[in-house]
Design an enzyme around this catalytic site. Sequence first.
Site, PDB file in Angstrom:
ATOM      1  N   SER A  61       0.795  -1.236   0.000  1.00  0.00           N
ATOM      2  CA  SER A  61       0.000   0.000   0.000  1.00  0.00           C
ATOM      3  C   SER A  61       0.826   1.283   0.000  1.00  0.00           C
ATOM      4  CB  SER A  61      -0.936   0.013   1.199  1.00  0.00           C
ATOM      5  OG  SER A  61      -1.948  -0.933   1.000  1.00  0.00           O
ATOM      6  N   LYS A  64       0.231   3.508  -2.853  1.00  0.00           N
ATOM      7  CA  LYS A  64      -1.034   4.247  -3.061  1.00  0.00           C
ATOM      8  C   LYS A  64      -0.841   5.757  -3.228  1.00  0.00           C
ATOM      9  CE  LYS A  64      -4.103   0.685  -1.318  1.00  0.00           C
ATOM     10  NZ  LYS A  64      -4.384  -0.121  -0.150  1.00  0.00           N
ATOM     11  N   TYR A 189      -2.841  -2.639 -10.605  1.00  0.00           N
ATOM     12  CA  TYR A 189      -2.786  -2.468  -9.142  1.00  0.00           C
ATOM     13  C   TYR A 189      -1.851  -3.501  -8.486  1.00  0.00           C
ATOM     14  CZ  TYR A 189      -4.322  -2.651  -4.278  1.00  0.00           C
ATOM     15  OH  TYR A 189      -4.347  -2.682  -2.898  1.00  0.00           O
ATOM     16  N   TYR A 241      -4.699   3.816   7.712  1.00  0.00           N
ATOM     17  CA  TYR A 241      -6.015   3.172   7.777  1.00  0.00           C
ATOM     18  C   TYR A 241      -6.752   3.523   9.059  1.00  0.00           C
ATOM     19  CZ  TYR A 241      -3.568   0.628   4.238  1.00  0.00           C
ATOM     20  OH  TYR A 241      -2.814   0.326   3.158  1.00  0.00           O
ATOM     21  N   VAL A 259       1.568  -3.704   3.708  1.00  0.00           N
ATOM     22  CA  VAL A 259       1.658  -5.008   4.363  1.00  0.00           C
ATOM     23  C   VAL A 259       2.982  -5.731   4.074  1.00  0.00           C
ATOM     24  CG1 VAL A 259      -0.819  -5.414   4.662  1.00  0.00           C
ATOM     25  CG2 VAL A 259       0.294  -6.166   2.552  1.00  0.00           C
TER      26      VAL A 259
HETATM   27  O1  DON Z   1      -4.206  -5.094  -1.995  1.00  0.00           O
HETATM   28  C1  DON Z   1      -3.671  -5.591  -1.020  1.00  0.00           C
HETATM   29  O2  DON Z   1      -4.297  -6.211  -0.172  1.00  0.00           O
HETATM   30  C2  DON Z   1      -2.172  -5.428  -0.874  1.00  0.00           C
HETATM   31  N1  DON Z   1      -1.537  -5.498  -2.155  1.00  0.00           N
HETATM   32  C3  DON Z   1      -1.845  -4.117  -0.244  1.00  0.00           C
HETATM   33  C4  DON Z   1      -2.536  -3.874   1.075  1.00  0.00           C
HETATM   34  C5  DON Z   1      -1.725  -3.128   2.047  1.00  0.00           C
HETATM   35  O3  DON Z   1      -0.520  -2.975   1.933  1.00  0.00           O
HETATM   36  C6  DON Z   1      -2.427  -2.622   3.245  1.00  0.00           C
HETATM   37  N2  DON Z   1      -1.440  -2.075   4.139  1.00  0.00           N
HETATM   38  N3  DON Z   1      -1.100  -1.934   5.178  1.00  0.00           N
END
Ligand code: DON
Length: 305
Positions: A61, A64, A189, A241, A259
């Site tokens: 993320s 983003k 994405y 978040y 993540v």
């Molecule tokens: O779309 C997803 O679930 C992951 N590629 C990215 C989510 C993410 O990094 C949330 N972060 N803390």
Amino acid sequence: MNTLLEKILADCARYTKEGQPASYIPELAKVDPDKFGIFVSAEDGKEYFAGDYTDRFTMQSVVKPLILLQALMDSDTETVRALVGMEATGKPFDAFNYSDQALTGAHINPMINTGAIALCTLIQGSNYQDKFSRLLNLTRRLADNPKLEVNHAVYMSEKMTGNKNRALAYMLKAYGMISAPVEDVLDCYFQACSISVSCKDLARIAHIFANHGVHPVTGEQLFPAGYAKYVNATLATCGMYDGSGEFALNVGFPAKSGVGGGIMGVIPRRMGIGVFAPALDKHGNSVAGMQALAELSKELDLSIY
Ligand code: DON
């Protein structure tokens, strides 16, 4: 400064034992949970670092804000604003329990999965591979690192297992928020999330957001200041978040987690920070990374509030 960073990593190392690396993307579970690195791109363009700051991990993320920036650069602010709102959802990054009967832009923001997936459609390019290439080139340019590439194993792992994101993207489509083929948008994405970086790359990218689009060493204006303010404001309210409020209180500057275990910290008009520690809390934020940022913020008085 390097001594301070080393002390902070030593103080916070025990937090690498709290939380767990992400496992819902199987490839991410293979990481060593004891890794811990930090990199600071400071006021004068000087750089400081400690620990595993050269280790590579996927942005997840943390990409983003770059998707948002590329969408702002390729469409106008009103188009971005009309498609994806600005308010914190107070919900997990992959939540789909929108309580209203229709999904609208007002329900989402650029830092949650639905918002970022929708914004991929506003990047210019004749197809989704072109759009992704533009985003990768922007990321390389801001990180001053032409070698940045996608981690193919992580990309394939998420593509194979990302059914929740598929559901979210189909919901966007069901409510007319995207019209392109869902798999094409998701491919952009998923590749974006799988760009492999180090703490150094994140710190350099963050420093340019902190400097309102101006490269701290060359003085080149890489994108309009207004776009940096748009991104930074979104990071301050939604970047961590449903942990964003607590982070504002404990750390006190715009930041984005992923993540993969990375966090990018933007200290407006001062510096950029990249930190990496893969064990995550229940929100998906790096536990040791947040602790390190809290301690550094206290030491250097970095809170903007
Ligand atoms: O779309 C997803 O679930 C992951 N590629 C990215 C989510 C993410 O990094 C949330 N972060 N803390």
